[in-house]
Motif scaffolding. Sequence first.
Motif, PDB file in Angstrom:
ATOM      1  N   ASN A  50    -108.994  66.439   8.314  1.00  0.00           N
ATOM      2  CA  ASN A  50    -108.518  67.753   7.873  1.00  0.00           C
ATOM      3  C   ASN A  50    -109.370  68.302   6.731  1.00  0.00           C
ATOM      4  O   ASN A  50    -109.583  69.517   6.629  1.00  0.00           O
ATOM      5  CB  ASN A  50    -107.051  67.673   7.452  1.00  0.00           C
ATOM      6  N   GLU A  52    -111.392  81.729  12.427  1.00  0.00           N
ATOM      7  CA  GLU A  52    -110.194  81.662  13.263  1.00  0.00           C
ATOM      8  C   GLU A  52    -110.262  80.486  14.231  1.00  0.00           C
ATOM      9  O   GLU A  52    -109.256  79.816  14.499  1.00  0.00           O
ATOM     10  CB  GLU A  52    -110.022  82.979  14.026  1.00  0.00           C
ATOM     11  N   ARG A  62    -109.449  77.332  12.362  1.00  0.00           N
ATOM     12  CA  ARG A  62    -108.001  77.237  12.144  1.00  0.00           C
ATOM     13  C   ARG A  62    -107.290  76.780  13.416  1.00  0.00           C
ATOM     14  O   ARG A  62    -106.338  75.988  13.366  1.00  0.00           O
ATOM     15  CB  ARG A  62    -107.456  78.593  11.699  1.00  0.00           C
ATOM     16  N   ALA A  63    -107.753  77.283  14.570  1.00  0.00           N
ATOM     17  CA  ALA A  63    -107.152  76.869  15.841  1.00  0.00           C
ATOM     18  C   ALA A  63    -107.370  75.381  16.086  1.00  0.00           C
ATOM     19  O   ALA A  63    -106.459  74.675  16.546  1.00  0.00           O
ATOM     20  CB  ALA A  63    -107.749  77.682  16.989  1.00  0.00           C
ATOM     21  N   LYS A  86    -107.746  73.120  13.784  1.00  0.00           N
ATOM     22  CA  LYS A  86    -106.869  72.403  12.848  1.00  0.00           C
ATOM     23  C   LYS A  86    -105.456  72.292  13.411  1.00  0.00           C
ATOM     24  O   LYS A  86    -104.809  71.248  13.284  1.00  0.00           O
ATOM     25  CB  LYS A  86    -106.851  73.138  11.501  1.00  0.00           C
ATOM     26  N   ARG A  87    -104.980  73.352  14.042  1.00  0.00           N
ATOM     27  CA  ARG A  87    -103.632  73.301  14.638  1.00  0.00           C
ATOM     28  C   ARG A  87    -103.578  72.289  15.785  1.00  0.00           C
ATOM     29  O   ARG A  87    -102.604  71.557  15.934  1.00  0.00           O
ATOM     30  CB  ARG A  87    -103.228  74.699  15.142  1.00  0.00           C
ATOM     31  N   ILE A  88    -104.644  72.249  16.588  1.00  0.00           N
ATOM     32  CA  ILE A  88    -104.687  71.328  17.722  1.00  0.00           C
ATOM     33  C   ILE A  88    -104.718  69.871  17.263  1.00  0.00           C
ATOM     34  O   ILE A  88    -104.085  68.996  17.862  1.00  0.00           O
ATOM     35  CB  ILE A  88    -105.920  71.636  18.604  1.00  0.00           C
ATOM     36  N   ALA A  97    -103.608  68.676  14.392  1.00  0.00           N
ATOM     37  CA  ALA A  97    -102.568  68.324  13.423  1.00  0.00           C
ATOM     38  C   ALA A  97    -101.609  67.236  13.909  1.00  0.00           C
ATOM     39  O   ALA A  97    -101.339  66.277  13.175  1.00  0.00           O
ATOM     40  CB  ALA A  97    -101.797  69.574  13.008  1.00  0.00           C
ATOM     41  N   SER A 116    -101.794  63.865  19.104  1.00  0.00           N
ATOM     42  CA  SER A 116    -102.641  64.795  19.847  1.00  0.00           C
ATOM     43  C   SER A 116    -103.800  64.066  20.509  1.00  0.00           C
ATOM     44  O   SER A 116    -104.490  63.261  19.876  1.00  0.00           O
ATOM     45  CB  SER A 116    -103.186  65.874  18.898  1.00  0.00           C
TER      46      SER A 116
END
Length: 462
Positions: free
Chosen positions: A29, A46, A49-50, A52-54, A56, A60
Motif C-alpha cells: 500500500n 485514478e 486508486r482503483a 489500491k481498492r482491488i 485492499a 484478493s
Amino acid sequence: MALAKAYIGEQVLKQGLRFLSQNPERNINILLDWAERIAILKRHKEQVRAIKRILAPEDSVWRKFAIRMLKECNPRVKEKLAVNFFVNASLLGVAKQEQVAREIGMSVPFTLLIDPTARCNLRCTGCWAGEYEAKDDLDTATIDRIISEGKEMGIYFIVMSGGEPLLRKDDILALAEKHDDVAFMVYTNATLVDEKFAEDLARLGNVVMAISLEGFEEATDNRRGKGVYKKIMNAMDLLRSKGIVFGASTTYMRSNFEEVSSDAFVDMLVEKGCRFAWYFTYIPVGIDADVELMATPEQRARMFQRIQYFRKTRPIFLIDFWNDGEASNGCIAGGKRYLHINAAGEIEPCAFIHFATHNIKGLSLKEALQTPLMKSYQKRQPFNTNLLRPCPLIDNPEMLREIVEESGAHSTQKRLDGGVVGLTESLIGYSREWGEKADAIWKQKKEAANSNIDEQVAVASH
C-alpha cells in the motif's frame, strides 16, 4: 533509469524501490501511495486508486498475485520492471506521447512491435508470419534507431516477435543493455532459452519473455513439432529459477479451445511461474491460412466468459486481445496504441494486418506514424460501436478493404491469393455470425450496467 531519475530524484526512487524487497504484505500500500503521488495525468492517479481498492482485501486474488511477484522475482528484475514499465513507459511516457500526438495530429503508440528476423527454427501450422520472406532480418542499427526515436516520443515499451527473435538473442541483449531505461517483451517459442541466456536476462532485468504454447503436450507438439512442449517446460523452470518475469502466449483455435480455456491449463501456467497469459484468437493470415481453423463464434463467446472467471479466481494477469476490446476502446493498432514493423522494415498497422505503404528504412518513426495507411486506419477507429467487435479484419472486414484501397497499401506477404478482396470476403460469414453473438453480449452488459445505475440512484434518493 534516467527518465525516472530526472523526474523523481535518485534518492526518492531508490527509497521506493527498496520497498519492493521488504515485507511486501505491509509495504504494497505504501508503494501504491507513492505511485499515486508521482502520477502526472489525472487518469493515472485514478487508475492507481482503483488498483489500491482491488488490492485492499486480504483474500484478493490480485493481492496474492502482487505479493507473489514481489517475493519471487529477481531484485534486478523488480527494479527494472518498476522503473522502466510502470514509471518510464506508463506514468511518464504516456504524458510525453500525448504531447507529441498533439504536435503531429496523430496518435503516438504506447508500444512498438518489431520483428528482428523472419527466420524461425520451427514451422508451426497456420503461423501468422509464415508468408513473410524467411530470409529477412532487420539490421541492428535500424532497430536501435527506432528505439531511440521512440524514446524521444515517450515510448519506453518495445515488443519483439518474428520469426523466432531468439535466433538473434545476442543482438536483443545488446539492445536491451544499451537501452536500459526501456522495458522489452519478447515473444518466443522458448526452444533457444539456455542457462547463459537466462543469466543474461537476470543481469539486465529489463526483458520479459512471452512463451508460445497451444495447451498441453499433445496440442502444442501437434502444432509446433515433437518435443517442443518439454523444451518449453524446461525453459519455464530455468527462467523461474533465475527470478525472470515470463508468461504464456496462447492461440486458441477450434481444435484446442476446450484445453486452453480449462482450469487445468491455467493452473499449470500459475504453477510453472507464469505471471501473465496472452490469449490470441487464431487469425487466418500467413502460411496455410484457413478460416476453418478459427474458434467458432460460440467458442469465442465462451472464452470471454472464461477469462472473466479466471481473473476473479487465479493469480495471473490475463488478456484476451479481441474480447477485451471494451477495455482498450476498440482496436489499438494502426499507431493508436501500437504498430508493427516487420523484419523487412515494412510499417504495418498490426502483426495480423499484412499491408503497408512505407518502409521504416526510408522514414523516421515520427514520419511513419503519419503515413497514409495509419491515417486511414485511425480515422475509422473504433471500427464498431460494439467494442466486442474491435477488429477491422475478422470483425469488420469491409473496413480493412476500405483502408487498403484508400491508402494504396500493398500486401507484405510473399503470396496473398485474391488480394485484400479475397481475404476480407473469406471472413464476411464469420464476422456476421460473431456480430450476432457479440451484439447479444454487449446488449446484456449495457442492460446490467444501466440496472446497477438505477439501483444506485434509488438508494441515494432514500
